[in-house]
Design an enzyme around this catalytic site. Structure first.
Site, PDB file in Angstrom:
ATOM      1  N   GLU A  50      -2.010  -7.025 -15.837  1.00  0.00           N
ATOM      2  CA  GLU A  50      -1.603  -8.441 -15.771  1.00  0.00           C
ATOM      3  C   GLU A  50      -2.552  -9.317 -16.578  1.00  0.00           C
ATOM      4  O   GLU A  50      -2.136 -10.301 -17.189  1.00  0.00           O
ATOM      5  CB  GLU A  50      -1.507  -8.878 -14.295  1.00  0.00           C
ATOM      6  N   GLU A  97      -2.451   2.885 -13.888  1.00  0.00           N
ATOM      7  CA  GLU A  97      -1.366   2.093 -13.336  1.00  0.00           C
ATOM      8  C   GLU A  97      -0.269   1.921 -14.384  1.00  0.00           C
ATOM      9  O   GLU A  97      -0.367   1.042 -15.259  1.00  0.00           O
ATOM     10  CB  GLU A  97      -1.868   0.698 -12.936  1.00  0.00           C
ATOM     11  N   GLY A 105      -1.720  -3.113  -4.613  1.00  0.00           N
ATOM     12  CA  GLY A 105      -1.491  -4.547  -4.691  1.00  0.00           C
ATOM     13  C   GLY A 105      -0.777  -5.051  -3.448  1.00  0.00           C
ATOM     14  O   GLY A 105      -1.389  -5.355  -2.425  1.00  0.00           O
ATOM     15  N   GLY A 106       0.546  -5.119  -3.514  1.00  0.00           N
ATOM     16  CA  GLY A 106       1.344  -5.708  -2.439  1.00  0.00           C
ATOM     17  C   GLY A 106       1.037  -5.158  -1.062  1.00  0.00           C
ATOM     18  O   GLY A 106       0.963  -5.925  -0.083  1.00  0.00           O
ATOM     19  N   GLY A 120       4.308  -3.404  -8.706  1.00  0.00           N
ATOM     20  CA  GLY A 120       5.086  -4.428  -8.026  1.00  0.00           C
ATOM     21  C   GLY A 120       6.584  -4.229  -8.108  1.00  0.00           C
ATOM     22  O   GLY A 120       7.357  -5.127  -7.775  1.00  0.00           O
ATOM     23  N   ASN A 177      -6.031  -4.907  -4.101  1.00  0.00           N
ATOM     24  CA  ASN A 177      -6.090  -5.978  -5.099  1.00  0.00           C
ATOM     25  C   ASN A 177      -5.158  -7.091  -4.631  1.00  0.00           C
ATOM     26  O   ASN A 177      -3.941  -6.946  -4.712  1.00  0.00           O
ATOM     27  CB  ASN A 177      -5.646  -5.399  -6.458  1.00  0.00           C
ATOM     28  N   TRP A 178      -5.757  -8.166  -4.130  1.00  0.00           N
ATOM     29  CA  TRP A 178      -4.937  -9.249  -3.575  1.00  0.00           C
ATOM     30  C   TRP A 178      -4.301 -10.119  -4.663  1.00  0.00           C
ATOM     31  O   TRP A 178      -3.509 -10.996  -4.363  1.00  0.00           O
ATOM     32  CB  TRP A 178      -5.781 -10.109  -2.614  1.00  0.00           C
ATOM     33  N   LYS A 179      -4.715  -9.903  -5.921  1.00  0.00           N
ATOM     34  CA  LYS A 179      -4.169 -10.711  -7.031  1.00  0.00           C
ATOM     35  C   LYS A 179      -4.309 -12.195  -6.686  1.00  0.00           C
ATOM     36  O   LYS A 179      -5.296 -12.579  -6.067  1.00  0.00           O
ATOM     37  CB  LYS A 179      -2.729 -10.288  -7.330  1.00  0.00           C
ATOM     38  N   SER A 228       2.858   0.378  -6.853  1.00  0.00           N
ATOM     39  CA  SER A 228       3.778   0.520  -5.722  1.00  0.00           C
ATOM     40  C   SER A 228       3.353   1.573  -4.707  1.00  0.00           C
ATOM     41  O   SER A 228       4.196   2.223  -4.074  1.00  0.00           O
ATOM     42  CB  SER A 228       5.208   0.787  -6.215  1.00  0.00           C
ATOM     43  N   HIS A 237      -6.975  -5.090 -15.855  1.00  0.00           N
ATOM     44  CA  HIS A 237      -5.674  -4.957 -15.189  1.00  0.00           C
ATOM     45  C   HIS A 237      -4.574  -5.345 -16.163  1.00  0.00           C
ATOM     46  O   HIS A 237      -4.743  -6.263 -16.968  1.00  0.00           O
ATOM     47  CB  HIS A 237      -5.634  -5.843 -13.943  1.00  0.00           C
TER      48      HIS A 237
HETATM   49  P1  PGA Z   1       1.345  -2.958  -6.510  1.00  0.00           P
HETATM   50  O1  PGA Z   1       0.176  -3.430  -7.501  1.00  0.00           O
HETATM   51  O2  PGA Z   1       0.726  -2.033  -5.507  1.00  0.00           O
HETATM   52  O3  PGA Z   1       1.836  -4.244  -5.882  1.00  0.00           O
HETATM   53  O4  PGA Z   1       2.365  -2.280  -7.339  1.00  0.00           O
HETATM   54  C1  PGA Z   1      -0.798  -2.529  -7.919  1.00  0.00           C
HETATM   55  C2  PGA Z   1      -1.758  -3.208  -8.865  1.00  0.00           C
HETATM   56  O5  PGA Z   1      -1.315  -3.978  -9.722  1.00  0.00           O
HETATM   57  O6  PGA Z   1      -2.981  -2.997  -8.786  1.00  0.00           O
END
Ligand code: PGA
Length: 256
Positions: free
Chosen positions: A95, A169, A235-236, A175, A10-12, A214, A93
């Site tokens: 966010e 999650e 994500g990251g 993150g 997930n590149w956000k 993470s 998600h």
């Molecule tokens: P993260 O994000 O791996 O950077 O913690 C995961 C996500 O929000 O899908």
């Protein structure tokens, strides 16, 4: 793991055309791990270009609108995602639930619209730290599952076809570099499976439950080997091939 593991990046709100080189490298590696299903969800702006750049992996959206078209400035429908080359979409998600005040009902409507348009879906759930500390984590997540997942009549054959995935999650693990304890992940995935079986009957066993929060090269193998973990939403560590590929490798055996 009973199902083909599913590793989704997930590149956000990150990425430009310059990053397509990373995606190509990830795609080449994905081709070497046919026992792993790999997908990348870039921002809307890159979906079309990513689709043209890759062959082995799936391409995802990070959200869609519940309506097919209309006066919704700034939004993108599920049919538009299909039109530009996506095959899956992440909905709900944390966010988006937080930044855009998306309720379970909104997430469910989006998930149902996506399935109806022919997309696979990854529905995200997860508790906040306050909810976990208050001992409410399983109840919160069970409620999200009950109210955010497509109803059985809308989902139809998509569940049996493996087109429905859930990503657990924990909000406090996203993150932050703070990963949930494996025992907590196993317990939550079991609780989620129970709700999925209640929702879809025995085909609920076909829903892959991914862990997210993470995930990185150092912890992926342990998390992916845990009971009931069907993959990871990353994500990251999905932004570069160097960070993402060890996670794909941890999920698979690679070619003989
Ligand atoms: P993260 O994000 O791996 O950077 O913690 C995961 C996500 O929000 O899908």
């Amino acid at each position: 793991m009973p199902h083909r593991p599913y590793i989704v990046g997930n590149w956000k709100m990150n990425g430009s055309r310059a990053m397509l080189a990373e995606a190509r490298a990830i795609d080449r590696a994905a081709a070497r791990y046919p026992d792993v299903q790999v997908a990348l969800a870039p921002p809307f702006t890159l979906i079309g270009a990513l689709r043209e750049a890759v062959t082995a992996m799936g391409v995802g959206g990070q959200d869609c609108h519940a309506q097919a078209k209309g006066a919704h400035t700034g939004d993108v429908s599920a049919a538009m995602l299909v039109d530009t080359g996506a095959d899956v979409v992440i909905v709900g998600h944390s966010e988006r639930r937080k930044d855009h005040a998306e309720s379970d009902a909104v997430v469910k409507a989006k998930a149902e619209a996506a399935l109806t348009a022919g997309l696979g879906i990854i529905v995200c759930v997860g508790e906040t730290l306050e909810e976990r500390d208050a001992g409410k984590a399983e109840a919160v997540v069970a409620g999200q599952i009950d109210h955010s997942l497509p109803s059985a009549d809308v989902a139809g054959d998509a569940v049996a076809a493996g087109k429905v995935a859930v990503a657990y999650e924990p909000v406090w693990a996203i993150g932050t570099g703070r990963v949930a304890a494996v025992s907590d992940v196993v317990a939550m995935h079991a609780a989620i499976r129970e709700r999925l079986l209640a929702l879809y009957g025995e085909t609920g066993a076909k829903v892959r439950i991914l862990y997210g929060g993470s995930v990185n090269a150092g912890n992926a193998a342990e998390l992916l080997a845990a009971d009931g973990v069907g993959g990871a939403l990353v994500g990251g560590a999905s932004l570069t091939a160097e960070a993402f590929l060890p996670i794909v490798a941890a999920a698979g055996t690679g070619e003989a």
